[in-house]
Design a protein around this motif. Sequence first.
Motif, PDB file in Angstrom:
ATOM      1  N   GLY A   1       0.856  -1.183   0.000  1.00 15.57           N
ATOM      2  CA  GLY A   1       0.000   0.000   0.000  1.00 15.57           C
ATOM      3  C   GLY A   1       0.893   1.235   0.000  1.00 15.57           C
ATOM      4  O   GLY A   1       1.836   1.328   0.792  1.00 15.57           O
ATOM      5  N   GLN A   2       0.617   2.174  -0.906  1.00 18.72           N
ATOM      6  CA  GLN A   2       1.498   3.330  -1.059  1.00 18.72           C
ATOM      7  C   GLN A   2       0.790   4.412  -1.870  1.00 18.72           C
ATOM      8  O   GLN A   2      -0.333   4.252  -2.338  1.00 18.72           O
ATOM      9  CB  GLN A   2       2.780   2.920  -1.783  1.00 18.72           C
ATOM     10  CG  GLN A   2       2.529   2.397  -3.204  1.00 18.72           C
ATOM     11  CD  GLN A   2       3.803   2.071  -3.961  1.00 18.72           C
ATOM     12  OE1 GLN A   2       4.894   2.008  -3.401  1.00 18.72           O
ATOM     13  NE2 GLN A   2       3.687   1.863  -5.262  1.00 18.72           N
ATOM     14  N   GLY A   3       1.477   5.569  -2.051  1.00 20.76           N
ATOM     15  CA  GLY A   3       1.037   6.603  -2.979  1.00 20.76           C
ATOM     16  C   GLY A   3      -0.179   7.386  -2.537  1.00 20.76           C
ATOM     17  O   GLY A   3      -1.099   7.598  -3.328  1.00 20.76           O
ATOM     18  N   TYR A   4      -0.176   7.887  -1.309  1.00 23.36           N
ATOM     19  CA  TYR A   4      -1.374   8.548  -0.779  1.00 23.36           C
ATOM     20  C   TYR A   4      -1.494  10.006  -1.208  1.00 23.36           C
ATOM     21  O   TYR A   4      -2.524  10.637  -0.978  1.00 23.36           O
ATOM     22  CB  TYR A   4      -1.391   8.422   0.744  1.00 23.36           C
ATOM     23  CG  TYR A   4      -1.279   6.983   1.186  1.00 23.36           C
ATOM     24  CD1 TYR A   4      -2.303   6.070   0.916  1.00 23.36           C
ATOM     25  CD2 TYR A   4      -0.136   6.511   1.816  1.00 23.36           C
ATOM     26  CE1 TYR A   4      -2.190   4.745   1.278  1.00 23.36           C
ATOM     27  CE2 TYR A   4      -0.016   5.181   2.180  1.00 23.36           C
ATOM     28  CZ  TYR A   4      -1.038   4.300   1.910  1.00 23.36           C
ATOM     29  OH  TYR A   4      -0.922   2.983   2.258  1.00 23.36           O
ATOM     30  N   SER A   5      -0.460  10.552  -1.794  1.00 26.98           N
ATOM     31  CA  SER A   5      -0.508  11.864  -2.454  1.00 26.98           C
ATOM     32  C   SER A   5      -1.004  12.980  -1.533  1.00 26.98           C
ATOM     33  O   SER A   5      -1.757  13.852  -1.936  1.00 26.98           O
ATOM     34  CB  SER A   5      -1.381  11.788  -3.717  1.00 26.98           C
ATOM     35  OG  SER A   5      -0.893  10.811  -4.617  1.00 26.98           O
ATOM     36  N   GLY A   6      -0.578  12.934  -0.269  1.00 25.86           N
ATOM     37  CA  GLY A   6      -0.949  13.976   0.665  1.00 25.86           C
ATOM     38  C   GLY A   6      -2.235  13.730   1.428  1.00 25.86           C
ATOM     39  O   GLY A   6      -2.689  14.604   2.156  1.00 25.86           O
ATOM     40  N   HIS A   7      -2.810  12.552   1.295  1.00 23.84           N
ATOM     41  CA  HIS A   7      -4.066  12.224   1.967  1.00 23.84           C
ATOM     42  C   HIS A   7      -3.869  11.016   2.877  1.00 23.84           C
ATOM     43  O   HIS A   7      -4.761  10.193   3.064  1.00 23.84           O
ATOM     44  CB  HIS A   7      -5.137  11.922   0.910  1.00 23.84           C
ATOM     45  CG  HIS A   7      -6.545  12.170   1.344  1.00 23.84           C
ATOM     46  ND1 HIS A   7      -7.382  11.161   1.760  1.00 23.84           N
ATOM     47  CD2 HIS A   7      -7.275  13.298   1.429  1.00 23.84           C
ATOM     48  CE1 HIS A   7      -8.573  11.648   2.065  1.00 23.84           C
ATOM     49  NE2 HIS A   7      -8.528  12.957   1.881  1.00 23.84           N
ATOM     50  N   GLY A   8      -2.672  10.920   3.458  1.00 26.80           N
ATOM     51  CA  GLY A   8      -2.266   9.663   4.057  1.00 26.80           C
ATOM     52  C   GLY A   8      -2.819   9.339   5.422  1.00 26.80           C
ATOM     53  O   GLY A   8      -2.942   8.161   5.758  1.00 26.80           O
ATOM     54  N   VAL A   9      -3.122  10.353   6.260  1.00 22.82           N
ATOM     55  CA  VAL A   9      -3.544  10.008   7.624  1.00 22.82           C
ATOM     56  C   VAL A   9      -4.770   9.093   7.593  1.00 22.82           C
ATOM     57  O   VAL A   9      -4.744   7.997   8.164  1.00 22.82           O
ATOM     58  CB  VAL A   9      -3.797  11.262   8.477  1.00 22.82           C
ATOM     59  CG1 VAL A   9      -4.137  10.850   9.913  1.00 22.82           C
ATOM     60  CG2 VAL A   9      -2.586  12.188   8.472  1.00 22.82           C
ATOM     61  N   PRO A  10      -5.857   9.491   6.925  1.00 22.78           N
ATOM     62  CA  PRO A  10      -6.999   8.570   6.897  1.00 22.78           C
ATOM     63  C   PRO A  10      -6.821   7.408   5.929  1.00 22.78           C
ATOM     64  O   PRO A  10      -7.175   6.258   6.253  1.00 22.78           O
ATOM     65  CB  PRO A  10      -8.165   9.472   6.470  1.00 22.78           C
ATOM     66  CG  PRO A  10      -7.527  10.551   5.653  1.00 22.78           C
ATOM     67  CD  PRO A  10      -6.177  10.773   6.283  1.00 22.78           C
TER      68      PRO A  10
ATOM     69  N   ALA B   1      -4.143   5.844   4.627  1.00 18.84           N
ATOM     70  CA  ALA B   1      -3.207   4.790   5.014  1.00 18.84           C
ATOM     71  C   ALA B   1      -3.722   4.006   6.218  1.00 18.84           C
ATOM     72  O   ALA B   1      -3.510   2.792   6.314  1.00 18.84           O
ATOM     73  CB  ALA B   1      -1.838   5.394   5.318  1.00 18.84           C
ATOM     74  N   THR B   2      -4.406   4.691   7.149  1.00 20.85           N
ATOM     75  CA  THR B   2      -5.024   3.968   8.268  1.00 20.85           C
ATOM     76  C   THR B   2      -6.053   2.979   7.737  1.00 20.85           C
ATOM     77  O   THR B   2      -6.093   1.809   8.152  1.00 20.85           O
ATOM     78  CB  THR B   2      -5.692   4.951   9.237  1.00 20.85           C
ATOM     79  OG1 THR B   2      -4.715   5.862   9.753  1.00 20.85           O
ATOM     80  CG2 THR B   2      -6.338   4.208  10.394  1.00 20.85           C
ATOM     81  N   MET B   3      -6.902   3.435   6.820  1.00 17.36           N
ATOM     82  CA  MET B   3      -7.890   2.562   6.196  1.00 17.36           C
ATOM     83  C   MET B   3      -7.193   1.491   5.365  1.00 17.36           C
ATOM     84  O   MET B   3      -7.634   0.325   5.324  1.00 17.36           O
ATOM     85  CB  MET B   3      -8.816   3.396   5.314  1.00 17.36           C
ATOM     86  CG  MET B   3      -9.905   2.604   4.611  1.00 17.36           C
ATOM     87  SD  MET B   3     -11.133   1.958   5.773  1.00 17.36           S
ATOM     88  CE  MET B   3     -12.275   1.180   4.616  1.00 17.36           C
ATOM     89  N   GLY B   4      -6.093   1.871   4.717  1.00 15.43           N
ATOM     90  CA  GLY B   4      -5.341   0.902   3.932  1.00 15.43           C
ATOM     91  C   GLY B   4      -4.855  -0.260   4.781  1.00 15.43           C
ATOM     92  O   GLY B   4      -4.887  -1.419   4.351  1.00 15.43           O
ATOM     93  N   GLY B   5      -4.401   0.034   5.996  1.00 18.07           N
ATOM     94  CA  GLY B   5      -3.987  -1.041   6.887  1.00 18.07           C
ATOM     95  C   GLY B   5      -5.121  -1.978   7.227  1.00 18.07           C
ATOM     96  O   GLY B   5      -4.942  -3.202   7.326  1.00 18.07           O
ATOM     97  N   LYS B   6      -6.308  -1.420   7.393  1.00 23.02           N
ATOM     98  CA  LYS B   6      -7.497  -2.240   7.655  1.00 23.02           C
ATOM     99  C   LYS B   6      -7.786  -3.156   6.466  1.00 23.02           C
ATOM    100  O   LYS B   6      -8.060  -4.358   6.626  1.00 23.02           O
ATOM    101  CB  LYS B   6      -8.679  -1.308   7.909  1.00 23.02           C
ATOM    102  CG  LYS B   6      -9.957  -1.946   8.379  1.00 23.02           C
ATOM    103  CD  LYS B   6     -11.007  -0.849   8.649  1.00 23.02           C
ATOM    104  CE  LYS B   6     -12.264  -1.372   9.286  1.00 23.02           C
ATOM    105  NZ  LYS B   6     -13.242  -0.277   9.558  1.00 23.02           N
ATOM    106  N   LEU B   7      -7.702  -2.610   5.244  1.00 24.62           N
ATOM    107  CA  LEU B   7      -7.978  -3.404   4.046  1.00 24.62           C
ATOM    108  C   LEU B   7      -6.889  -4.443   3.798  1.00 24.62           C
ATOM    109  O   LEU B   7      -7.179  -5.570   3.366  1.00 24.62           O
ATOM    110  CB  LEU B   7      -8.113  -2.482   2.841  1.00 24.62           C
ATOM    111  CG  LEU B   7      -9.259  -1.473   2.884  1.00 24.62           C
ATOM    112  CD1 LEU B   7      -9.251  -0.596   1.641  1.00 24.62           C
ATOM    113  CD2 LEU B   7     -10.610  -2.167   3.030  1.00 24.62           C
TER     114      LEU B   7
END
Length: 432
Positions: A368-377, A379-385
Motif C-alpha cells: 500500500g502506497q502513494g497517498y498523495s498527501g491524503h495519508g492520515v486517513p 493509510a489507516t484505512m489501507g492497513g485495515k484493508l
Amino acid sequence: MNRIWHETRQAHTDSYYAATANIQFEEGPLTGAETADVVVIGAGYTGVSTALHLAEKGYSVVVLEANRIGWGASGRNGGHVGTGQRKEQADLEASLGKERAKILWDFGLEAVATVEERIHKHKIQCDLKQGILHVANKASEVEDFRAGVNTLRNDYGYSQAEFVDKDQVGEMVGNQRYHAGYLDRGSRHLHPLNYLLGLASAARAAGVRFYQDSPVTHYDKGEPAVVHTGQGQVSATYVVFATNGYLSKLEPRLARKIMPINNFVLATEPLDDATAQSLIRDDVAVQDSLFVINYWKLSGDNRLIFGGGENYSSRFPSDIKSFVRKYMLRVYPQLANTRIDYGWGGTLAITLNRMPCFGRLEPNVFYGQGYSGHGVPTATMGGKLLAEAVSGTAERFDVMATLPQPTFPGGTLLRWPGLVAGMLYYSLLDKL
C-alpha cells in the motif's frame, strides 16, 4: 532475491511533533532469526495500522522499521484527516462512474471514522479536533465549490458539507484573499506523530513485535518468504510493503508507480488566544486550492502549524523555517514579527493520478502506497484493508487494488525531470 534500498538510520527530525511526542519506543534492531505469520516493512500509518488490525485478528506480526517508528511522513505531516479521496468526487465520477465513485466516498468516510475509533478505543492523546475548511484562491472556483457541496449533500446524502461565501471565509481565516470556502465538519485534524505512536503502542500491547533501526537488505520470495536485515531475518507466510515515499529502489515494480516529493512545515511560537482566534476563528484546519497547496491549523498549545512549498530533489532547503515562512506571510502578513520555533520537511509519495496504489506483488506479498498527501486517513484505512486481504477477505481490498495504477512516463529513470517540468508548470499557474 530482491535488493532493498534503505536510508542512513537517524533519530526523529527536529520538528514540533517530535518535541511533543508523548510516547518513546526503545525497541532496538532485529538480531537473529524470527518467525511470524506476517512481516511488515515500514512503521508508518500503513504498516502500524496493518499490524494492529492483524494482531486483533489473531495473527503474529513483526514490523521492521529502518529508523524510528513514525520517522517518515507519518510523523511529519500536517495532521489533516479529510473525508473522500485525494481527487474530487466529480473527477472520480467522470473517470470511474458514479457507482464506483460512491464506493470510494464511503471508504473515505470509513477511513475518518476508523481514525477516530482507534483514538477513542486506545485513548490516544493526539489533540483531535473537528473540521477542515477548504478555501478558493480564484474567483473562477467559486461555482465549482458550490456545485461540489450540492453534489455531496444531494447525491451522497452528506449533510456535513457547507458552502461558505467570501465574507464568511474572511471572518473564519482572518483575511479577505479567498473567494469562497467549503467547510467539511466531518473531517478531523490531529497531532500526527502522537496518533501514530498511540497506534503503535496499541499494536505492541496486542502482541506485535517492533524492531527499530532495522533496514531491510533483501528478501527471498517463497512460502514462507524470508526478509533479511543486516543482523537478522524474519520468515513469514505473508509480507506487507509499507514504505511509501521512502521506497526508492526497494522494489522496481512499485517504484515506477510513485514519485517521492518533499513538503515543508513550520510551527510558530505559542500564540495568545486572541491572536490564534483571529487567524482561525473556529479552530478548524484550513487548506487552499492551489496546486502546490498551503495548509494550516492550530496545535494543542496554540501554535500555528503551517505547511507550504515543496521541492523535488534529494535535498531539503538549508533554512526550512525561512523557506516556509514566506508562504505563511502571504496568508498572514501580520505574523511578520512572530517567532518561528520549528521548521522541518518530509518525503511523501504521489501517484500519477493522485489515487492510492494497493495490490499484490506475489500471492503472499502485499503493498500500500502513494497517498498523495491524503495519508492520515487513507493509510489507516489501507492497513485495515490489507489486514482483511491477508486474512482471506479481499473483496474490499480489491476495490482499491483494481483502481488504475499508471506508471510515470520513462519509469524511475525519467519520472523526475518529467514531474519537475509538470510541477513547475502548475506552480506558474498558481502564481498567475
